[in-house]
Enzyme design. Sequence first.
Site, PDB file in Angstrom:
ATOM      1  N   TYR A  71      44.810 -47.567  53.837  1.00 53.46           N
ATOM      2  CA  TYR A  71      46.074 -48.275  53.590  1.00 53.46           C
ATOM      3  C   TYR A  71      46.158 -48.896  52.203  1.00 53.46           C
ATOM      4  CZ  TYR A  71      46.761 -46.972  58.320  1.00 53.46           C
ATOM      5  OH  TYR A  71      46.911 -46.208  59.442  1.00 53.46           O
ATOM      6  N   HIS A 121      45.415 -34.177  64.375  1.00 54.37           N
ATOM      7  CA  HIS A 121      44.577 -35.389  64.318  1.00 54.37           C
ATOM      8  C   HIS A 121      45.404 -36.659  64.187  1.00 54.37           C
ATOM      9  CE1 HIS A 121      41.096 -32.607  62.836  1.00 54.37           C
ATOM     10  NE2 HIS A 121      41.215 -32.606  64.138  1.00 54.37           N
ATOM     11  N   CYS A 129      49.625 -49.374  70.058  1.00 53.97           N
ATOM     12  CA  CYS A 129      49.002 -50.536  70.699  1.00 53.97           C
ATOM     13  C   CYS A 129      48.007 -50.066  71.762  1.00 53.97           C
ATOM     14  CB  CYS A 129      50.065 -51.428  71.334  1.00 53.97           C
ATOM     15  SG  CYS A 129      49.317 -52.824  72.204  1.00 53.97           S
ATOM     16  N   CYS A 153      53.167 -57.243  72.521  1.00 52.86           N
ATOM     17  CA  CYS A 153      52.314 -57.818  73.569  1.00 52.86           C
ATOM     18  C   CYS A 153      51.056 -58.511  73.037  1.00 52.86           C
ATOM     19  CB  CYS A 153      51.926 -56.730  74.580  1.00 52.86           C
ATOM     20  SG  CYS A 153      50.630 -55.633  73.974  1.00 52.86           S
ATOM     21  N   ASN A 216      42.626 -20.879  49.528  1.00 53.91           N
ATOM     22  CA  ASN A 216      41.605 -21.915  49.393  1.00 53.91           C
ATOM     23  C   ASN A 216      40.955 -21.760  48.020  1.00 53.91           C
ATOM     24  OD1 ASN A 216      39.238 -23.628  49.720  1.00 53.91           O
ATOM     25  ND2 ASN A 216      39.494 -23.427  51.928  1.00 53.91           N
ATOM     26  N   ALA A 235      46.516 -24.686  46.518  1.00 53.85           N
ATOM     27  CA  ALA A 235      47.691 -24.561  47.391  1.00 53.85           C
ATOM     28  C   ALA A 235      48.991 -24.809  46.620  1.00 53.85           C
ATOM     29  CB  ALA A 235      47.567 -25.557  48.542  1.00 53.85           C
TER      30      ALA A 235
HETATM   31  P1  NAD Z   1      37.492 -30.162  54.387  1.00 54.02           P
HETATM   32  O1  NAD Z   1      37.323 -31.368  53.496  1.00 54.02           O
HETATM   33  O2  NAD Z   1      36.405 -29.803  55.308  1.00 54.02           O
HETATM   34  O3  NAD Z   1      37.810 -28.887  53.489  1.00 54.02           O
HETATM   35  C1  NAD Z   1      38.776 -28.915  52.479  1.00 54.02           C
HETATM   36  C2  NAD Z   1      38.983 -27.501  51.985  1.00 54.02           C
HETATM   37  O4  NAD Z   1      40.044 -27.501  51.048  1.00 54.02           O
HETATM   38  C3  NAD Z   1      37.755 -26.904  51.289  1.00 54.02           C
HETATM   39  O5  NAD Z   1      37.500 -25.634  51.867  1.00 54.02           O
HETATM   40  C4  NAD Z   1      38.183 -26.809  49.817  1.00 54.02           C
HETATM   41  O6  NAD Z   1      37.629 -25.663  49.187  1.00 54.02           O
HETATM   42  C5  NAD Z   1      39.676 -26.679  49.943  1.00 54.02           C
HETATM   43  N1  NAD Z   1      40.466 -27.174  48.805  1.00 54.02           N
HETATM   44  C6  NAD Z   1      40.236 -28.251  48.039  1.00 54.02           C
HETATM   45  N2  NAD Z   1      41.236 -28.423  47.159  1.00 54.02           N
HETATM   46  C7  NAD Z   1      42.129 -27.430  47.391  1.00 54.02           C
HETATM   47  C8  NAD Z   1      43.386 -27.080  46.836  1.00 54.02           C
HETATM   48  N3  NAD Z   1      43.935 -27.789  45.846  1.00 54.02           N
HETATM   49  N4  NAD Z   1      44.031 -26.009  47.349  1.00 54.02           N
HETATM   50  C9  NAD Z   1      43.499 -25.274  48.348  1.00 54.02           C
HETATM   51  N5  NAD Z   1      42.307 -25.559  48.921  1.00 54.02           N
HETATM   52  C10 NAD Z   1      41.636 -26.623  48.444  1.00 54.02           C
HETATM   53  O7  NAD Z   1      38.882 -30.388  55.110  1.00 54.02           O
HETATM   54  P2  NAD Z   1      39.368 -30.016  56.576  1.00 54.02           P
HETATM   55  O8  NAD Z   1      38.942 -28.626  56.920  1.00 54.02           O
HETATM   56  O9  NAD Z   1      40.812 -30.357  56.616  1.00 54.02           O
HETATM   57  O10 NAD Z   1      38.553 -30.996  57.526  1.00 54.02           O
HETATM   58  C11 NAD Z   1      38.470 -32.373  57.201  1.00 54.02           C
HETATM   59  C12 NAD Z   1      38.954 -33.314  58.282  1.00 54.02           C
HETATM   60  O11 NAD Z   1      39.193 -34.573  57.655  1.00 54.02           O
HETATM   61  C13 NAD Z   1      40.245 -32.890  58.892  1.00 54.02           C
HETATM   62  O12 NAD Z   1      40.067 -33.003  60.242  1.00 54.02           O
HETATM   63  C14 NAD Z   1      41.292 -33.912  58.403  1.00 54.02           C
HETATM   64  O13 NAD Z   1      41.892 -34.526  59.531  1.00 54.02           O
HETATM   65  C15 NAD Z   1      40.530 -34.998  57.740  1.00 54.02           C
HETATM   66  N6  NAD Z   1      41.049 -35.317  56.383  1.00 54.02           N
HETATM   67  C16 NAD Z   1      42.381 -35.534  56.187  1.00 54.02           C
HETATM   68  C17 NAD Z   1      42.875 -35.819  54.935  1.00 54.02           C
HETATM   69  C18 NAD Z   1      44.348 -36.020  54.760  1.00 54.02           C
HETATM   70  O14 NAD Z   1      45.038 -36.425  55.696  1.00 54.02           O
HETATM   71  N7  NAD Z   1      44.897 -35.689  53.592  1.00 54.02           N
HETATM   72  C19 NAD Z   1      42.007 -35.905  53.848  1.00 54.02           C
HETATM   73  C20 NAD Z   1      40.643 -35.705  54.082  1.00 54.02           C
HETATM   74  C21 NAD Z   1      40.186 -35.397  55.346  1.00 54.02           C
END
Ligand code: NAD
Length: 250
Positions: A71, A121, A129, A153, A216, A235
Site C-alpha cells: 500500500y 489470487h 472483513c 462491525c 515472456n 509484454a
Molecule cells: P513470476 O515472478 O514467477 O514470473 C514472472 C515472469 O515474468 C518471469 O517468467 C519473467 O521472465 C517474466 N517477465 C518479466 N518481465 C516481463 C515483461 N516485461 N514482459 C513479459 N514477461 C516478463 O510471476 P508469476 O508466474 O506471476 O508468479 C508470481 C506470483 O506472485 C503470482 O501468483 C502473483 O499473484 C504474485 N505477484 C503479483 C504481482 C502483481 O500483482 N503485479 C507482482 C508480483 C507477484
Amino acid sequence: MEEKIKEAARILAESKHIVAFTGAGMSAESGIPPFRGEGGIWNKYDPASLDIEYYYRYTQQSWSIIREVFYKYFSSSVVKPNPGHEILAKWEKEGRLDCVITQNIDDLHKVAGSSTVYEFHGNMSRFVCSKCGAKFPAQSLKLTEKPPVCPDCGGLLKPDFIFFGEGIPLDAYNGSVEAAQKCDAFVIIGTSGQVSPANMIPSIAKQHGAKIIEINMEPSTYTKHISDIFIQGKAGEVLPKIDEEIKDKR
Ligand code: NAD
C-alpha cells in the site's frame, strides 16, 4: 521475432474465442517488482507475513509489512497500466478476447478497461472483513500503522488477495477453467508457471485444442511443453506489435 508476431496475429485474427493468462511480468513495465528473482520483494521481506495464520496471530507485525509492500510501494495512485494491459482491454472491446485470467493482484487489467477478469489470487484494491465478510475499496479506508478494522462491525479487515494457506476463489477458478476449455487461442503472458494451481490452467486450454501463444522475456515451464509459439520479449512491446499485425488482417 517478426515472423512469430505475424503467425501469432494470424492465429488470433482467425480465433473466435481468445483468453489471456497473465502473471507478474505483465505488470513489470508498470513498475511493479516481481516477488522472486532479481529485485524481487521476497529478497527484502519475509514471505511469512503473507501466511494467513500468521496474519491472524501476529496481525500487527504482518500488517506493517503488508502496508509497506503493497500500500506504499505499488499503490494504484503510483502505478498505471502499460500498453500491454491496454491492448488486452481493446481486444475485449472489439469482441475478440473472452476474458483475462490473471494471477496478479494489482487491479491493472480493470484500470486499463478489461471487464471480464478472473482474479485467481484476488485483488489488493479491496479489503474483506474477516468477521462479517463485507468488502470495501482500499481507497475508502484510512490505512494507518494499525491493522485496519471493518467500518460496519469492527472485525479485522484483510486485503482481498489470497494469502498463503488460503484457497482460490471459486468463481475465479470455475470461470478460468470454463474459459480455458472453450477458447481456440490462449495467450500466456509474463508468468514463470511455478505457482500452483494457477499453472494448470494453460494445460487445460491445450488439452481442449487451443493454440498456445506465449510472451515472456525468458523461457518458462510452458515454453517447451505446451507453447506453440514463444515470443521472447516484453509484454508492453510485443502485444502492441501483434495488434498492429491483426489490424492488417481485419
Ligand atoms: P513470476 O515472478 O514467477 O514470473 C514472472 C515472469 O515474468 C518471469 O517468467 C519473467 O521472465 C517474466 N517477465 C518479466 N518481465 C516481463 C515483461 N516485461 N514482459 C513479459 N514477461 C516478463 O510471476 P508469476 O508466474 O506471476 O508468479 C508470481 C506470483 O506472485 C503470482 O501468483 C502473483 O499473484 C504474485 N505477484 C503479483 C504481482 C502483481 O500483482 N503485479 C507482482 C508480483 C507477484
